[in-house]
Motif scaffolding. Structure first.
Motif, PDB file in Angstrom:
ATOM      1  N   PRO A  31       0.823  -1.214   0.000  1.00  0.00           N
ATOM      2  CA  PRO A  31       0.000   0.000   0.000  1.00  0.00           C
ATOM      3  C   PRO A  31       0.858   1.267   0.000  1.00  0.00           C
ATOM      4  CG  PRO A  31      -0.737  -1.563   1.669  1.00  0.00           C
ATOM      5  CD  PRO A  31       0.579  -2.056   1.169  1.00  0.00           C
TER       6      PRO A  31
ATOM      7  N   GLU B  79       0.422   5.692   0.089  1.00  0.00           N
ATOM      8  CA  GLU B  79      -0.490   6.799   0.348  1.00  0.00           C
ATOM      9  C   GLU B  79      -0.466   7.725  -0.864  1.00  0.00           C
ATOM     10  OE1 GLU B  79      -1.645   9.963   3.859  1.00  0.00           O
ATOM     11  OE2 GLU B  79       0.148   8.719   4.018  1.00  0.00           O
TER      12      GLU B  79
ATOM     13  N   ASN C 155     -12.294   2.104  -3.735  1.00  0.00           N
ATOM     14  CA  ASN C 155     -12.992   1.453  -2.632  1.00  0.00           C
ATOM     15  C   ASN C 155     -14.449   1.889  -2.564  1.00  0.00           C
ATOM     16  OD1 ASN C 155     -10.640   0.151  -1.894  1.00  0.00           O
ATOM     17  ND2 ASN C 155      -9.974   1.838  -0.587  1.00  0.00           N
TER      18      ASN C 155
ATOM     19  N   SER D  51      -7.659   3.453  -3.256  1.00  0.00           N
ATOM     20  CA  SER D  51      -6.455   2.900  -2.650  1.00  0.00           C
ATOM     21  C   SER D  51      -5.389   2.741  -3.710  1.00  0.00           C
ATOM     22  CB  SER D  51      -6.758   1.545  -1.996  1.00  0.00           C
ATOM     23  OG  SER D  51      -7.180   0.617  -2.960  1.00  0.00           O
TER      24      SER D  51
ATOM     25  N   VAL E 278      -8.809  -3.398   5.716  1.00  0.00           N
ATOM     26  CA  VAL E 278      -9.470  -2.131   6.011  1.00  0.00           C
ATOM     27  C   VAL E 278     -10.355  -2.314   7.232  1.00  0.00           C
ATOM     28  CG1 VAL E 278     -11.015  -0.337   5.166  1.00  0.00           C
ATOM     29  CG2 VAL E 278      -9.430  -1.453   3.582  1.00  0.00           C
TER      30      VAL E 278
ATOM     31  N   GLU F 162      -9.101   8.743   7.263  1.00  0.00           N
ATOM     32  CA  GLU F 162      -8.475   7.556   6.685  1.00  0.00           C
ATOM     33  C   GLU F 162      -7.027   7.513   7.166  1.00  0.00           C
ATOM     34  OE1 GLU F 162      -9.102   7.056   2.575  1.00  0.00           O
ATOM     35  OE2 GLU F 162      -7.600   5.481   2.344  1.00  0.00           O
TER      36      GLU F 162
ATOM     37  N   GLN G 133      -3.453   5.386   7.721  1.00  0.00           N
ATOM     38  CA  GLN G 133      -2.599   4.273   7.314  1.00  0.00           C
ATOM     39  C   GLN G 133      -1.785   3.808   8.509  1.00  0.00           C
ATOM     40  OE1 GLN G 133      -2.697   2.868   4.343  1.00  0.00           O
ATOM     41  NE2 GLN G 133      -4.129   4.355   3.471  1.00  0.00           N
TER      42      GLN G 133
ATOM     43  N   THR H 159      -5.591  -0.120   6.650  1.00  0.00           N
ATOM     44  CA  THR H 159      -6.216   1.197   6.637  1.00  0.00           C
ATOM     45  C   THR H 159      -7.320   1.222   7.680  1.00  0.00           C
ATOM     46  OG1 THR H 159      -5.728   1.475   4.289  1.00  0.00           O
ATOM     47  CG2 THR H 159      -7.426   2.898   5.247  1.00  0.00           C
TER      48      THR H 159
END
Length: 793
Positions: A153, A155, A185, A191, A246, A317, A319, A335
């Protein structure tokens, strides 16, 4: 070109204004205008006086004025023409942030008569903000063993514009290992994932430098970049993995400081330090948002620590990464989406109506411990309450009927492991988000007698000298019981059995019932008993009582309490009389032998012979360890017709004990049988003894055969296990000299096998060294005999 494009936008905007004005004329009655952000001072917005139905010539007389409602003084009206124009440029991102609709409300007031008009100016977004990443550089650490299609992942960038101007696309600099994958999403967020296409080889390339570019959808397009520094790790372990990628959490906007939002859980398939996990926010996490949340690095608990405002921000949101503690750490990502809810309801109420405490540790599963009632003043889903307790407890909650739950025992408990449980009962409603109340129940566990007393070692060994005083303390044993009160009160006793000739163990020793002290009831005699093995029982006072046993091995050590005993006379000879010695006997001629035994063992039974008055020995001497009487030179008539020798026999004990034997010798022309006259006493004369050479050989043969049997038996016993007590047995060891002299200690042999070692006994058999005759009539030199330890049995 840019000016032409700007004029085209303004022309299009004017057309829109005309259409909006026409719609207002027909319908709403409120004047609305639209304006591009960042328009310069003097930009035409609309003919305000005309659109409001006012005469331009009356604006001054009717005291025309315009008021902005809290958005700043961005507009102004020309009182000569009634035109609304821009006073200062408007930055939509500064005024409205990310709100999709941005409008500035104006109020127009005129007097005579007093009228108030509402005017709305919608600020249209232009692409004046480029995409921006949280940091100019992002460091990633990836194992070379990660498989293709592995996802990492990232950002993404943010764009302060809205609509198509904030619609971002991503592009990665050309390379053969990585690509970018963007997933939508929901309507609000996307994402961004770095996708591994090919296997990495750290030995070929240890660092990959890639440029990630974000491009918005405005015209003209604006871009932002971030440098991806990917370090390939040369390790082969597993990265932490969250149980979901998530996490979505709802949080009331009036949540109190320190509220637990969620407890994250990541697992690592490795072991040791590579399995220990530390949780943290990513380095690119917005600092302003970071101040509103805290993350426990050890437990993964995310807590709220700031102030929420539903009207300002409705969604966070975050991380989060889980990193193991190895030398080359690996990281897992997830997340956390926190949705702020604009609700406020009542927490449930929890009450304990009945308790059944303490709980016996032998209580069966299903035993009811407490009855819990819950209620909630809310209604609907917000008033529906469920109860729960922490996991990994031997209890569970069972719903009995409406608003009542029973706390029951789910599995067996052990007081010795956990003596009491502090159970946190949580009542939670079904609101969104739910509210809860908690209450602690202290559940003590009552003891039952389920543990027998236990000794710290399976065998106690003690060595006691013989002739101990009656009542002497020999040793102490101690057993422990993990139970409490009477279930842990231990008393000691001897397990009765017979010893020797049906003598009970209790006639030799006694055990104090409370202290475990062991005392000797009578003196031990090594000559009768070398080893005593018995068991001591430890019993608690519970009901029913439990007990444990331990073996005690008591070994009696020999003391020098027996004097040497001279053998009785007349063995193998005729009637008693003086010993006849031929005058023709030369130097070294054996004329007789003194035989004695000692009831002790070891050095205490090792005998030494010597003439009590060395000056009266004349031409005779006695072997120091053999007891043989021999001539020191050729006999002469001047030596007289008879000699009388007093032989002193001593052992090597401390202190030494002794006996004497008197030998009468008569010098004759021809040899006759030797006659002994001996009397056994300590410090006085004793009778002489004789022993036939054939009897000596027979005894030595039988003794040697018996010792061989004992050696084989002890070897077999020691081979069976690491710790074996070899039982007592009779052993007679005889050592014979070249001329048939012998001495022995006839005692019971005690053998002890320790671990894998060989058994040892306490018998020592000594071989004498004999004096050598000097050549050519020289003097004889008497040598003392050095004891030799016979082979270990």
């Amino acid at each position: 070109m840019a000016l032409l494009r700007r004029d085209a936008l303004v022309t299009g905007q004017l057309l829109r204004l005309v259409l909006l004005h026409t719609a207002w004329e027909v319908g709403s009655g409120q004047v609305s205008y639209s304006l591009l952000e960042e328009s310069k001072h003097g930009t035409f917005v609309g003919r305000l006086a005309q659109d409001l139905g006012l005469e331009v010539s009356e604006l001054v007389s009717r005291m025309f004025r315009m008021v902005s409602k809290g958005r700043g003084d961005y507009f102004e009206v020309n009182l000569q023409s009634g035109v609304l124009f821009v006073k200062s440029p408007v930055d939509r991102e500064e005024v409205c942030g990310q709100s999709p609709l941005c409008a500035i409300d104006l109020e127009v007031i005129v007097d005579k008569p007093l009228r108030i008009f509402h005017v709305e100016v919608e600020i249209q977004d232009i692409n004046d903000n480029a995409p921006a990443f949280p940091a100019p550089e992002k460091n990633l650490f990836i194992l070379e063993s990660r498989l293709p299609d592995s996802r990492f992942p990232l950002e993404g960038a943010s764009d302060a514009d809205i609509g198509i101007n904030s619609l971002l696309t991503y592009k990665l600099s050309p390379n053969e290992y990585f690509s970018i994958d963007v997933k939508k999403n929901n309507e609000q967020r996307k994402s961004l994932v770095l996708l591994l296409k090919e296997h990495l080889d750290r030995e070929e390339t240890s660092v990959h430098n890639l440029l990630l570019t974000a491009t918005d959808g405005g015209k003209p397009e604006l871009t932002g970049t971030v440098q991806l520094v990917i370090t390939v790790l040369d390790a082969n372990d597993n990265a932490p993995v969250f149980n979901q990628s998530v996490y979505e959490v709802r949080l009331l906007e009036n949540a109190s400081n320190g509220t637990l939002i969620i407890k994250l859980n990541a697992t690592d398939l490795d072991e040791g330090i590579n399995k220990d996990i530390s949780y943290s926010f990513t380095n690119s996490f917005n600092p302003n948002v970071r101040n509103m949340f805290s993350l426990d690095p050890n437990t993964g608990e995310v807590r709220f620590k700031g102030e929420l405002d539903f009207e300002n921000i409705r969604l966070y949101e975050i991380q989060i990464e889980a990193t193991d503690k190895s030398t080359f750490p690996l990281t897992g990502h997830c997340t956390l989406v926190v949705e702020v809810l604009d609700v406020n309801d009542n927490a449930p109420e929890l009450a304990l109506t009945s308790l059944s405490l303490p709980v016996p540790e032998d209580a069966p599963p299903g035993t009811v411990v407490a009855l819990i009632s819950v209620s909630d003043r809310d209604s609907g889903d917000n008033g529906k309450v469920t109860c729960s307790i922490p996991p990994d407890l031997p209890f569970q909650l069972v719903s009995t009927f409406k608003n009542y739950h029973s706390l029951v025992l789910a599995e067996a408990v052990d007081r010795e492991r956990v003596s009491e449980y502090k159970i946190l009962v949580t009542a939670r409603d079904e609101g969104a988000p739910s509210l809860s109340a908690s209450s602690s129940i202290l559940v003590p566990i009552a003891d039952v007698n389920d543990n027998a007393p236990a000794f710290p070692q399976p065998v106690y060994t003690v060595f006691v000298k013989e002739n101990n005083r009656p009542g002497a303390h020999l040793l102490s044993v101690s057993a422990s019981d993990p139970d409490v009160r009477e279930n842990a009160f231990v008393s000691y006793s001897v397990v009765e059995r017979s010893v020797g000739e049906q003598q009970p163990v209790s006639s030799y020793i006694s055990v104090h019932s409370e202290s475990g002290h062991i005392y000797g009831l009578q003196p031990f005699d090594y000559e009768e008993l070398q080893a005593l093995q018995f068991q001591v029982s430890a019993r608690d006072a519970g009901f029913p009582s439990l007990c444990g046993n331990v073996t005690v091995q008591l070994f009696v050590l020999d003391e020098n309490d027996n004097a040497p005993a001279v053998s009785p006379p007349g063995s193998g000879r005729g009637s008693p009389g003086p010993e006849l010695v031929p005058l023709s006997a030369g130097a070294g001629h054996v004329v007789g032998k003194v035989r004695a035994v000692d009831a002790d063992s070891g050095y205490n039974a090792w005998l030494r012979y010597e003439v009590q008055e060395a000056g009266a020995a004349g031409p005779f001497r006695v072997g120091v360890y053999s007891g043989e009487i021999s001539t020191t030179r050729a006999l002469e008539e001047a030596d007289g017709p008879s000699q009388r020798l007093v032989i002193l026999v001593k052992d090597h004990g401390e202190p030494a004990l002794s006996a004497t034997a008197t030998v009468s010798l008569s010098l004759v022309e021809s040899p006759q049988a030797v006659k002994w006259d001996s009397r056994q006493r300590v410090g006085s004369e004793g009778p002489l003894v004789d022993m036939n050479v054939s009897l000596t050989i027979a005894i030595c043969s039988l003794s040697g055969l018996f010792v061989l049997v004992i050696v084989v038996y002890v070897g077999l016993r020691c081979h069976r296990g690491p710790e074996v007590m070899c039982g007592p047995g009779k052993a007679t060891v005889v050592c014979s000299s070249e001329v048939g002299s012998w001495s022995y200690s006839q005692r019971q042999s005690r053998n002890l096998c320790v671990g894998e070692g060989t058994a040892k006994n306490d018998l020592m058999v000594f071989s004498p060294n004999f004096p050598n005759s000097a050549e050519n009539g020289g003097k004889e030199k008497q040598q003392e005999i050095t004891p030799n330890l016979c082979g270990t049995l």
